[in-house]
Design an enzyme around this catalytic site. Sequence first.
Site, PDB file in Angstrom:
ATOM      1  N   ARG A  45       0.807  -1.190   0.000  1.00 23.64           N
ATOM      2  CA  ARG A  45       0.000   0.000   0.000  1.00 23.64           C
ATOM      3  C   ARG A  45       0.861   1.268   0.000  1.00 23.64           C
ATOM      4  O   ARG A  45       0.373   2.345  -0.267  1.00 23.64           O
ATOM      5  CB  ARG A  45      -0.890  -0.009   1.265  1.00 23.64           C
ATOM      6  CG  ARG A  45      -2.035  -1.008   1.148  1.00 23.64           C
ATOM      7  CD  ARG A  45      -2.823  -1.108   2.436  1.00 23.64           C
ATOM      8  NE  ARG A  45      -2.449  -2.347   3.127  1.00 23.64           N
ATOM      9  CZ  ARG A  45      -2.937  -2.667   4.310  1.00 23.64           C
ATOM     10  NH1 ARG A  45      -3.757  -1.849   4.957  1.00 23.64           N
ATOM     11  NH2 ARG A  45      -2.604  -3.800   4.881  1.00 23.64           N
ATOM     12  N   GLY A  46       2.123   1.118   0.294  1.00 21.52           N
ATOM     13  CA  GLY A  46       2.987   2.274   0.557  1.00 21.52           C
ATOM     14  C   GLY A  46       3.160   3.261  -0.578  1.00 21.52           C
ATOM     15  O   GLY A  46       3.528   4.411  -0.352  1.00 21.52           O
ATOM     16  N   GLU A 101       7.463   1.983  -6.581  1.00 25.39           N
ATOM     17  CA  GLU A 101       7.673   1.409  -5.245  1.00 25.39           C
ATOM     18  C   GLU A 101       7.927   2.546  -4.252  1.00 25.39           C
ATOM     19  O   GLU A 101       8.469   3.590  -4.620  1.00 25.39           O
ATOM     20  CB  GLU A 101       8.873   0.444  -5.350  1.00 25.39           C
ATOM     21  CG  GLU A 101       9.498  -0.044  -4.071  1.00 25.39           C
ATOM     22  CD  GLU A 101       8.667  -1.045  -3.288  1.00 25.39           C
ATOM     23  OE1 GLU A 101       7.494  -0.715  -3.008  1.00 25.39           O
ATOM     24  OE2 GLU A 101       9.188  -2.099  -2.911  1.00 25.39           O
ATOM     25  N   ASP A 102       7.520   2.356  -3.002  1.00 23.18           N
ATOM     26  CA  ASP A 102       7.786   3.400  -2.007  1.00 23.18           C
ATOM     27  C   ASP A 102       9.241   3.387  -1.547  1.00 23.18           C
ATOM     28  O   ASP A 102       9.936   4.388  -1.637  1.00 23.18           O
ATOM     29  CB  ASP A 102       6.811   3.303  -0.811  1.00 23.18           C
ATOM     30  CG  ASP A 102       6.828   1.944  -0.119  1.00 23.18           C
ATOM     31  OD1 ASP A 102       7.463   1.000  -0.648  1.00 23.18           O
ATOM     32  OD2 ASP A 102       6.213   1.812   0.959  1.00 23.18           O
ATOM     33  N   LYS A 133      17.252   2.712   0.593  1.00 24.09           N
ATOM     34  CA  LYS A 133      18.181   2.588   1.733  1.00 24.09           C
ATOM     35  C   LYS A 133      19.290   1.644   1.292  1.00 24.09           C
ATOM     36  O   LYS A 133      19.239   0.432   1.574  1.00 24.09           O
ATOM     37  CB  LYS A 133      17.465   1.986   2.939  1.00 24.09           C
ATOM     38  CG  LYS A 133      16.320   2.780   3.502  1.00 24.09           C
ATOM     39  CD  LYS A 133      15.859   2.087   4.790  1.00 24.09           C
ATOM     40  CE  LYS A 133      14.458   2.421   5.147  1.00 24.09           C
ATOM     41  NZ  LYS A 133      13.959   1.594   6.248  1.00 24.09           N
ATOM     42  N   VAL A 155      11.149   4.914   8.379  1.00 24.69           N
ATOM     43  CA  VAL A 155      10.461   6.155   8.030  1.00 24.69           C
ATOM     44  C   VAL A 155       8.963   5.936   7.829  1.00 24.69           C
ATOM     45  O   VAL A 155       8.514   4.814   7.567  1.00 24.69           O
ATOM     46  CB  VAL A 155      11.062   6.799   6.750  1.00 24.69           C
ATOM     47  CG1 VAL A 155      12.483   7.274   7.003  1.00 24.69           C
ATOM     48  CG2 VAL A 155      11.002   5.852   5.561  1.00 24.69           C
ATOM     49  N   ASP A 161       3.855   3.604   6.124  1.00 23.51           N
ATOM     50  CA  ASP A 161       3.298   3.426   7.474  1.00 23.51           C
ATOM     51  C   ASP A 161       4.260   2.798   8.460  1.00 23.51           C
ATOM     52  O   ASP A 161       5.246   2.166   8.084  1.00 23.51           O
ATOM     53  CB  ASP A 161       2.088   2.493   7.398  1.00 23.51           C
ATOM     54  CG  ASP A 161       2.516   1.039   7.181  1.00 23.51           C
ATOM     55  OD1 ASP A 161       3.234   0.767   6.202  1.00 23.51           O
ATOM     56  OD2 ASP A 161       2.165   0.184   8.023  1.00 23.51           O
ATOM     57  N   ARG A 167       0.403   7.118   7.465  1.00 22.88           N
ATOM     58  CA  ARG A 167       0.457   7.168   5.994  1.00 22.88           C
ATOM     59  C   ARG A 167       0.046   8.542   5.477  1.00 22.88           C
ATOM     60  O   ARG A 167       0.413   8.942   4.385  1.00 22.88           O
ATOM     61  CB  ARG A 167      -0.496   6.126   5.381  1.00 22.88           C
ATOM     62  CG  ARG A 167      -0.075   4.693   5.578  1.00 22.88           C
ATOM     63  CD  ARG A 167      -0.908   3.799   4.654  1.00 22.88           C
ATOM     64  NE  ARG A 167      -0.836   2.385   5.008  1.00 22.88           N
ATOM     65  CZ  ARG A 167       0.092   1.544   4.584  1.00 22.88           C
ATOM     66  NH1 ARG A 167       1.040   1.970   3.792  1.00 22.88           N
ATOM     67  NH2 ARG A 167       0.081   0.284   4.950  1.00 22.88           N
TER      68      ARG A 167
HETATM   69  P1  IMP Z   1      12.302  -4.825   0.948  1.00 22.69           P
HETATM   70  O1  IMP Z   1      11.683  -6.049   0.350  1.00 22.69           O
HETATM   71  O2  IMP Z   1      13.102  -5.152   2.184  1.00 22.69           O
HETATM   72  O3  IMP Z   1      13.090  -4.002  -0.027  1.00 22.69           O
HETATM   73  O4  IMP Z   1      11.136  -3.970   1.545  1.00 22.69           O
HETATM   74  C1  IMP Z   1      10.348  -3.164   0.820  1.00 22.69           C
HETATM   75  C2  IMP Z   1       9.103  -2.797   1.573  1.00 22.69           C
HETATM   76  O5  IMP Z   1       9.290  -2.774   2.984  1.00 22.69           O
HETATM   77  C3  IMP Z   1       8.693  -1.411   1.208  1.00 22.69           C
HETATM   78  O6  IMP Z   1       7.862  -1.408   0.066  1.00 22.69           O
HETATM   79  C4  IMP Z   1       7.968  -0.951   2.439  1.00 22.69           C
HETATM   80  O7  IMP Z   1       6.616  -1.324   2.377  1.00 22.69           O
HETATM   81  C5  IMP Z   1       8.631  -1.703   3.573  1.00 22.69           C
HETATM   82  N1  IMP Z   1       9.598  -0.814   4.236  1.00 22.69           N
HETATM   83  C6  IMP Z   1      10.936  -0.783   4.098  1.00 22.69           C
HETATM   84  N2  IMP Z   1      11.499   0.174   4.854  1.00 22.69           N
HETATM   85  C7  IMP Z   1      10.472   0.784   5.485  1.00 22.69           C
HETATM   86  C8  IMP Z   1      10.402   1.902   6.398  1.00 22.69           C
HETATM   87  O8  IMP Z   1      11.402   2.551   6.779  1.00 22.69           O
HETATM   88  N3  IMP Z   1       9.149   2.249   6.805  1.00 22.69           N
HETATM   89  C9  IMP Z   1       8.029   1.588   6.420  1.00 22.69           C
HETATM   90  N4  IMP Z   1       8.049   0.569   5.561  1.00 22.69           N
HETATM   91  C10 IMP Z   1       9.267   0.157   5.098  1.00 22.69           C
END
Ligand code: IMP
Length: 181
Positions: A45-46, A101-102, A133, A155, A161, A167
């Site tokens: 949802r981000g 993507e967020d 990140k 964040v 969220d 959000r």
């Molecule tokens: P990844 O698969 O570890 O790259 O994670 C991606 C997803 O994790 C993102 O689309 C977010 O929904 C969630 N996410 C990663 N970092 C954060 C954060 O700092 N705050 C909130 N959600 C996060």
Amino acid sequence: MPTRPYVIDEMISAKTIAARVEALAREIHDTFQGTDKLVVVGLLRGSFVFIADMVRELDLPVEVDFIEATSYGDSTESSREVRILKDLRGEIHDRDVLVVEDIVDTGYTLRHVVGLLRAKEPKRLKTVALLDKPTRREVDIKADWTGFEIPDEFVVGYGIDYAQRNRNLPYIGAVRFLAEE
Ligand code: IMP
């Protein structure tokens, strides 16, 4: 799910985000100029705020679709196993596709979703992430466009969220947990 008490420190202002989204949209527009249709796929949802702002900056024929993949649940740790909770509604075979993507954190989510979409053989597939990140990365993937590189901080805001909260903040803020009494 109860969370520890926390405060939010502003990290990226609404104004700075808006200027960056506009600049990203210009680059994306240049890449896809002349397309008959760009399918913009938001990761729920981000990305819902980011995609809403992004498509309004794109002067292209756009279709909007969404995928929902599992992320952190109510914790701040990534589960390395990615599951699709909601798949695309439309076809992307032989289409121009932009995945929105967020945050790219470990990279598992984006890698999984890009793999699934590539298997459908789009004409072109590009990715844009609002936040990255890089120090958290566990798999070798980078979005084609990134809004902001940020340090390893949890964040919230601008669609993102913590345990489904915050959000609706217009800016991006870092979560600072308070010591419990
Ligand atoms: P990844 O698969 O570890 O790259 O994670 C991606 C997803 O994790 C993102 O689309 C977010 O929904 C969630 N996410 C990663 N970092 C954060 C954060 O700092 N705050 C909130 N959600 C996060």
